[in-house]
Design an enzyme around this catalytic site. Structure first.
Site, PDB file in Angstrom:
ATOM      1  N   GLY A  91       0.841  -1.194   0.000  1.00  0.00           N
ATOM      2  CA  GLY A  91       0.000   0.000   0.000  1.00  0.00           C
ATOM      3  C   GLY A  91       0.870   1.236   0.000  1.00  0.00           C
ATOM      4  N   HIS A 110       6.077   1.134  19.687  1.00  0.00           N
ATOM      5  CA  HIS A 110       5.081   1.601  18.707  1.00  0.00           C
ATOM      6  C   HIS A 110       5.317   3.086  18.408  1.00  0.00           C
ATOM      7  CE1 HIS A 110       0.811   0.654  17.062  1.00  0.00           C
ATOM      8  NE2 HIS A 110       1.462   1.493  16.262  1.00  0.00           N
ATOM      9  N   GLU A 133      -0.129  -4.877  23.124  1.00  0.00           N
ATOM     10  CA  GLU A 133       0.528  -3.668  23.636  1.00  0.00           C
ATOM     11  C   GLU A 133      -0.208  -3.088  24.849  1.00  0.00           C
ATOM     12  OE1 GLU A 133       0.853  -0.998  20.325  1.00  0.00           O
ATOM     13  OE2 GLU A 133       2.091  -2.393  19.167  1.00  0.00           O
ATOM     14  N   ARG A 171      -2.109  -9.053  -1.708  1.00  0.00           N
ATOM     15  CA  ARG A 171      -3.241  -9.937  -1.970  1.00  0.00           C
ATOM     16  C   ARG A 171      -4.050  -9.512  -3.191  1.00  0.00           C
ATOM     17  NH1 ARG A 171      -6.339  -9.467   3.310  1.00  0.00           N
ATOM     18  NH2 ARG A 171      -5.212  -7.494   3.341  1.00  0.00           N
ATOM     19  N   ARG A 199       1.121  -4.016  12.404  1.00  0.00           N
ATOM     20  CA  ARG A 199       0.375  -4.380  13.597  1.00  0.00           C
ATOM     21  C   ARG A 199       0.973  -5.653  14.167  1.00  0.00           C
ATOM     22  NH1 ARG A 199      -0.730   0.050  13.735  1.00  0.00           N
ATOM     23  NH2 ARG A 199      -2.756   1.102  13.848  1.00  0.00           N
ATOM     24  N   ILE A 223       2.367   2.881   2.434  1.00  0.00           N
ATOM     25  CA  ILE A 223       3.588   2.776   3.237  1.00  0.00           C
ATOM     26  C   ILE A 223       4.556   1.806   2.589  1.00  0.00           C
ATOM     27  CG2 ILE A 223       4.554   2.108   5.474  1.00  0.00           C
ATOM     28  CD1 ILE A 223       1.911   3.084   6.736  1.00  0.00           C
ATOM     29  N   THR A 265       6.444  -2.889  11.322  1.00  0.00           N
ATOM     30  CA  THR A 265       5.963  -1.580  11.757  1.00  0.00           C
ATOM     31  C   THR A 265       4.467  -1.443  11.479  1.00  0.00           C
ATOM     32  OG1 THR A 265       6.621  -0.636   9.620  1.00  0.00           O
ATOM     33  CG2 THR A 265       8.186  -0.401  11.445  1.00  0.00           C
TER      34      THR A 265
END
Length: 309
Positions: free
Chosen positions: A152, A276, A258, A174, A229, A154, A227
């Protein structure tokens, strides 16, 4: 319009909201779920944050609620289907976080490859004994293969940065195809890559996408970077693989539960841990808040942006 802000974010983000709008922010760090349930019935908007869940009980209590604008690109802190069933739109902020997250991914790669954080820890204890031409050897990024999972915004930014380091980029996606890079299946990517960098959202499909089987496909010299999830990786299985040196190392900015981190990871030298913090600059925090505010204004102006449900 009344806006309920769940977390104490920079005030500069709200410059576009005039005096005709009411903005309520916590006096402390954040509002608790119980506080939100009491407050939300009077509000049109929630501006939430990616690190704090907006429970269904909060959504249910929001009788006037029209939109939840999430501070962050990830939105797994909100049940977006439940929100939609209540007629509430959910928006995210993909633009502001894009470059900082990609920058962090490259920083983690470089730190792992050149053993920067490891050497920093050790030199404080070992001092002069650290020195030696053939000690503390890492490897360069140049000429290595970077496998990107999730191409995507990022992922594509990471690819561009990796090209500046003269890396070879392959990717697994995907759905869409990105021109200029080789798209391959996940197993092949894991086998071929020197670095694997994860940039996929957390969904039912991607939860534990990377576990023991996938890690065992990787090169023993490979480094895994996350970086995105935390729960995209089975954290306990990764910890065992790192302890067994199945792969050379990992660099993690996100974790499954977290702020809890699998205890074994704290004792391993071949993993870099960050809290994070990929978007952890004041500039990014302000810009993310501004994008969240833009989403609110655009929604009520009839031109919704970044709606994810």
């Amino acid at each position: 319009m009344k806006v309920l802000v769940t977390y104490n974010i920079p005030r500069e983000s709200f410059a576009k909201l005039g005096k005709e709008h009411t903005i309520t922010m916590p006096e402390g760090e954040y509002f608790t779920t119980e506080e939100l349930i009491k407050l939300v019935p009077d509000y049109d908007v929630i501006l939430g944050i990616f690190t704090r869940s907006i429970d269904n009980a909060v959504i249910e209590a929001g009788k006037k609620l029209k939109v939840i604008s999430n501070f962050g690109v990830g939105y797994n802190n909100i049940d977006i289907k439940f929100a939609r069933s209540k007629g509430i739109a959910v928006c995210n902020t993909p633009k502001a976080v894009c470059f900082p997250t990609a920058e962090m991914a490259m920083g983690l790669m470089l730190s792992a490859a050149r053993r920067i954080t490891e050497c920093d820890r050790r030199i404080r204890v070992e001092k002069e004994s650290m020195w030696g031409v053939m000690k503390n050897l890492g490897f360069t990024l140049e000429g290595r293969t970077l496998g990107i999972i999730g191409m995507g915004n990022i992922g594509k930014t990471v690819a561009k940065l990796a090209e500046a380091f003269r890396m070879n980029v392959i990717y697994y996606n995907r759905r869409s195809t990105v021109e200029g890079y080789e798209k391959i299946d996940l197993d092949t990517l894991l086998k071929r890559s020197d670095f694997v960098s994860i940039h996929t959202p957390l969904t039912d499909e991607t939860r534990h996408m990377i576990g023991k089987r996938e890690i065992e496909l990787m090169k023993p010299t490979a480094i895994l970077v996350n970086t995105a999830r935390g729960a995209v990786i089975n954290e306990k299985e990764l910890a065992i693989c790192l302890q067994n040196k199945t792969i050379a190392g990992a660099a993690l900015d996100v974790f499954e539960d977290e702020p809890h981190v699998t205890e074994m990871l704290y004792g391993l030298d071949n993993v870099i841990l960050a809290p994070h913090n990929a978007t952890g600059t004041i500039d990014t925090r302000i810009a993310t808040g501004q994008e969240a505010v833009d989403n609110i204004l655009n929604f009520f102006n009839g031109t919704p942006t970044n709606v994810v449900n």
